[in-house]
Design an enzyme around this catalytic site. Structure first.
Site, mmCIF file in Angstrom:
data_model
loop_
_atom_site.group_PDB
_atom_site.id
_atom_site.type_symbol
_atom_site.label_atom_id
_atom_site.label_comp_id
_atom_site.label_asym_id
_atom_site.label_seq_id
_atom_site.Cartn_x
_atom_site.Cartn_y
_atom_site.Cartn_z
ATOM 1 N N TYR A 104 0.835 -1.207 0.000
ATOM 2 C CA TYR A 104 0.000 0.000 0.000
ATOM 3 C C TYR A 104 0.863 1.247 0.000
ATOM 4 O O TYR A 104 1.550 1.560 0.973
ATOM 5 C CB TYR A 104 -0.954 0.018 1.205
ATOM 6 C CG TYR A 104 -1.823 -1.209 1.332
ATOM 7 C CD1 TYR A 104 -2.301 -1.884 0.202
ATOM 8 C CD2 TYR A 104 -2.164 -1.730 2.569
ATOM 9 C CE1 TYR A 104 -3.082 -3.023 0.320
ATOM 10 C CE2 TYR A 104 -2.956 -2.866 2.698
ATOM 11 C CZ TYR A 104 -3.401 -3.495 1.552
ATOM 12 O OH TYR A 104 -4.177 -4.631 1.662
ATOM 13 N N HIS A 160 0.157 -12.208 0.780
ATOM 14 C CA HIS A 160 -0.685 -11.168 0.198
ATOM 15 C C HIS A 160 -1.073 -11.447 -1.260
ATOM 16 O O HIS A 160 -0.214 -11.464 -2.137
ATOM 17 C CB HIS A 160 0.058 -9.833 0.247
ATOM 18 C CG HIS A 160 -0.795 -8.645 -0.001
ATOM 19 N ND1 HIS A 160 -0.313 -7.366 0.013
ATOM 20 C CD2 HIS A 160 -2.125 -8.535 -0.255
ATOM 21 C CE1 HIS A 160 -1.297 -6.504 -0.245
ATOM 22 N NE2 HIS A 160 -2.407 -7.197 -0.391
HETATM 23 N N1 NAI Z 1 -5.900 -8.466 -0.660
HETATM 24 C C1 NAI Z 1 -5.960 -7.919 0.532
HETATM 25 O O1 NAI Z 1 -5.283 -8.330 1.459
HETATM 26 C C2 NAI Z 1 -6.882 -6.760 0.732
HETATM 27 C C3 NAI Z 1 -6.865 -6.079 1.935
HETATM 28 N N2 NAI Z 1 -7.709 -5.014 2.129
HETATM 29 C C4 NAI Z 1 -7.690 -4.314 3.424
HETATM 30 O O2 NAI Z 1 -9.025 -3.953 3.757
HETATM 31 C C5 NAI Z 1 -9.129 -2.522 3.844
HETATM 32 C C6 NAI Z 1 -10.504 -2.077 3.331
HETATM 33 O O3 NAI Z 1 -10.632 -2.286 1.957
HETATM 34 P P1 NAI Z 1 -10.539 -1.033 0.921
HETATM 35 O O4 NAI Z 1 -9.841 -1.521 -0.281
HETATM 36 O O5 NAI Z 1 -9.960 0.118 1.645
HETATM 37 O O6 NAI Z 1 -12.028 -0.748 0.485
HETATM 38 P P2 NAI Z 1 -13.337 -0.275 1.270
HETATM 39 O O7 NAI Z 1 -14.469 -1.027 0.710
HETATM 40 O O8 NAI Z 1 -13.077 -0.333 2.724
HETATM 41 O O9 NAI Z 1 -13.496 1.255 0.784
HETATM 42 C C7 NAI Z 1 -12.557 2.212 1.146
HETATM 43 C C8 NAI Z 1 -13.007 3.544 0.540
HETATM 44 O O10 NAI Z 1 -14.222 3.956 1.175
HETATM 45 C C9 NAI Z 1 -14.057 5.260 1.724
HETATM 46 N N3 NAI Z 1 -14.849 5.385 2.951
HETATM 47 C C10 NAI Z 1 -14.660 4.715 4.116
HETATM 48 N N4 NAI Z 1 -15.586 5.094 5.026
HETATM 49 C C11 NAI Z 1 -16.384 6.020 4.420
HETATM 50 C C12 NAI Z 1 -17.505 6.786 4.824
HETATM 51 N N5 NAI Z 1 -17.996 6.666 6.045
HETATM 52 N N6 NAI Z 1 -18.064 7.627 3.928
HETATM 53 C C13 NAI Z 1 -17.570 7.736 2.682
HETATM 54 N N7 NAI Z 1 -16.495 7.046 2.215
HETATM 55 C C14 NAI Z 1 -15.915 6.198 3.091
HETATM 56 C C15 NAI Z 1 -12.567 5.381 1.984
HETATM 57 O O11 NAI Z 1 -12.152 6.742 2.040
HETATM 58 C C16 NAI Z 1 -11.993 4.654 0.773
HETATM 59 O O12 NAI Z 1 -11.995 5.517 -0.343
HETATM 60 C C17 NAI Z 1 -7.949 -1.991 3.053
HETATM 61 O O13 NAI Z 1 -7.622 -0.679 3.477
HETATM 62 C C18 NAI Z 1 -6.870 -3.026 3.376
HETATM 63 O O14 NAI Z 1 -6.311 -2.748 4.642
HETATM 64 C C19 NAI Z 1 -8.598 -4.611 1.158
HETATM 65 C C20 NAI Z 1 -8.642 -5.276 -0.050
HETATM 66 C C21 NAI Z 1 -7.760 -6.382 -0.357
HETATM 67 O O1 X8X Z 2 -4.554 -5.582 -0.802
HETATM 68 C C1 X8X Z 2 -5.155 -4.952 -1.651
HETATM 69 O O2 X8X Z 2 -5.693 -3.721 -1.420
HETATM 70 C C2 X8X Z 2 -6.113 -3.194 -2.676
HETATM 71 C C3 X8X Z 2 -7.223 -2.213 -2.471
HETATM 72 O O3 X8X Z 2 -8.283 -2.866 -1.835
HETATM 73 C C4 X8X Z 2 -6.732 -1.059 -1.611
HETATM 74 O O4 X8X Z 2 -7.203 -1.147 -0.318
HETATM 75 C C5 X8X Z 2 -6.487 -4.451 -3.469
HETATM 76 O O5 X8X Z 2 -6.478 -4.205 -4.840
HETATM 77 C C6 X8X Z 2 -5.392 -5.398 -3.040
HETATM 78 O O6 X8X Z 2 -5.775 -6.737 -3.111
#
Ligand code: NAI
Ligand code: X8X
Length: 316
Positions: A56, A121
């Site tokens: 990230y 990851h």
């Molecule tokens: N492959 C992996 O290991 C992955 C891990 N993750 C983890 O999960 C976390 C969450 O997933 P994300 O990709 O961040 O997607 P998400 O579905 O959590 O959406 C994040 C987006 O929503 C916005 N947001 C959050 N709360 C809000 C609110 N109350 N009102 C309006 N907008 C809001 C944020 O500013 C950001 O733009 C990531 O930050 C990461 O730490 C996420 C995806 C893949």
């Molecule tokens: O780990 C990850 O995070 C990315 C996105 O969800 C940013 O939060 C996703 O593309 C990737 O798998």
């Protein structure tokens, strides 16, 4: 917020988890003082689980999260930190040598002596047999060293979890992190929950807002979803707005409703977003979800329900 058990780890985590990818500017720039305020607010409101990775922002998320936790000045046992290995700005490398080096680099950036969870990851981007035969065995050694307390695997296609968990010795993988598969538009993870429970594996579900699809601002430029899915989520967000409601609150509450999922990781970039998401969780527990609005949104999203996108390499 009442903490939930995470599999057989003994860790107790907040239902709302702090996704720290935004602290790596993945969804847009986040000034340091705002990041610090967001993490501080999260801790004050009972969030104790923080997720990051070296990928990230090309390690920026780890460095900023470490700074924010230090600035918050809370004892180490007040929070649970997960990071990852194998995926980097420069590409993927799940070799024993690289992941061994990776955890030391992450601990230095985070300013911690150990992480609670170390995930492989997005494992769909390598030969899964390398994960089974090389990466997870070396992560066991890292676990024995005390640098990581528990081991996890993450990725988009749900098939990666059965492939790996069917082959590694029981107890080798403590948790999984699935994303974009437990939200209003996609609940595909549900079918895997009994299997994961049978394996004693803890379940982390990420991206309740489908990486921004289920927000008024909409998704970032890099979002890989098909256009049809993006348009349907836009229509759902507009429908909520027309009714003076907020699709993000509805989406957060929907993802939080399944207690088989220990924590829902949502990416947050400000104290305001932390407050809104925690308030949504509290309102869910006290007065439930807006069922009428949920049915209307589910009808709008029906044509794209469980629609996903490809991720990773062709597995042999
Ligand atoms: N492959 C992996 O290991 C992955 C891990 N993750 C983890 O999960 C976390 C969450 O997933 P994300 O990709 O961040 O997607 P998400 O579905 O959590 O959406 C994040 C987006 O929503 C916005 N947001 C959050 N709360 C809000 C609110 N109350 N009102 C309006 N907008 C809001 C944020 O500013 C950001 O733009 C990531 O930050 C990461 O730490 C996420 C995806 C893949
Ligand atoms: O780990 C990850 O995070 C990315 C996105 O969800 C940013 O939060 C996703 O593309 C990737 O798998």
């Amino acid at each position: 917020m009442e903490l939930r058990e995470l599999g057989a780890t003994g860790l107790r985590v907040s239902p709302v988890g702090f996704g720290a990818s935004p602290l790596g500017h993945v969804f847009g720039d986040v000034p340091r003082d705002v990041a610090r305020a967001a993490v501080r607010r999260a801790l004050d409101l009972g969030i104790n689980f923080f997720d990051t990775s070296p990928y990230y922002g090309g390690t920026v998320s780890e460095s900023v999260l470490g700074d924010c936790l230090r600035a918050a000045g809370v004892p180490r046992d007040r929070f649970v930190v997960a990071t990852k290995c194998g995926r980097y700005r420069e590409g993927f490398d799940f070799s024993a040598a690289r992941v061994t080096r990776s955890v030391d680099e992450s601990l230095a950036r985070l300013g911690l002596d150990y992480v609670d969870i170390l995930h492989c990851h997005d494992i769909e981007f390598t030969d899964l047999d390398q994960i089974v035969n090389e990466t997870i065995p070396v992560l066991q050694k890292i676990k024995e060293s005390g640098k990581a307390r528990f081991i996890g695997i993450t990725g988009l296609p749900l098939s990666i979890y059965t492939y790996v968990l069917d082959q590694v010795p029981p107890g080798s993988v403590d948790v999984i992190l699935s994303y974009c598969h437990y939200g209003i538009n996609d609940t595909a993870l549900v079918d895997l929950l009994p299997y994961l429970k049978s394996k004693g594996v803890g379940v982390i579900s990420a991206s309740p807002l489908a990486m921004g699809l289920l927000t008024d601002n909409g998704p970032p430029e890099w979002h890989p979803a098909p256009k049809e899915l993006k348009l349907a989520c836009r229509a759902a967000a507009d429908h909520c707005k027309k009714k003076g409601k907020n699709i993000t609150k509805l989406a957060m509450q929907y993802s939080l409703m399944n207690n088989e999922i220990s924590t829902v990781l949502v990416g947050m970039n400000s104290p305001e977003q932390v407050e809104e998401n925690v308030a949504a969780a509290i309102e869910l527990s006290t007065s439930g979800i807006d069922k009428e609005l949920l049915h209307e949104v589910e009808a709008i999203l029906e044509p794209v329900k469980n629609m996903t996108w490809s991720s990773g390499i062709e597995q042999a």
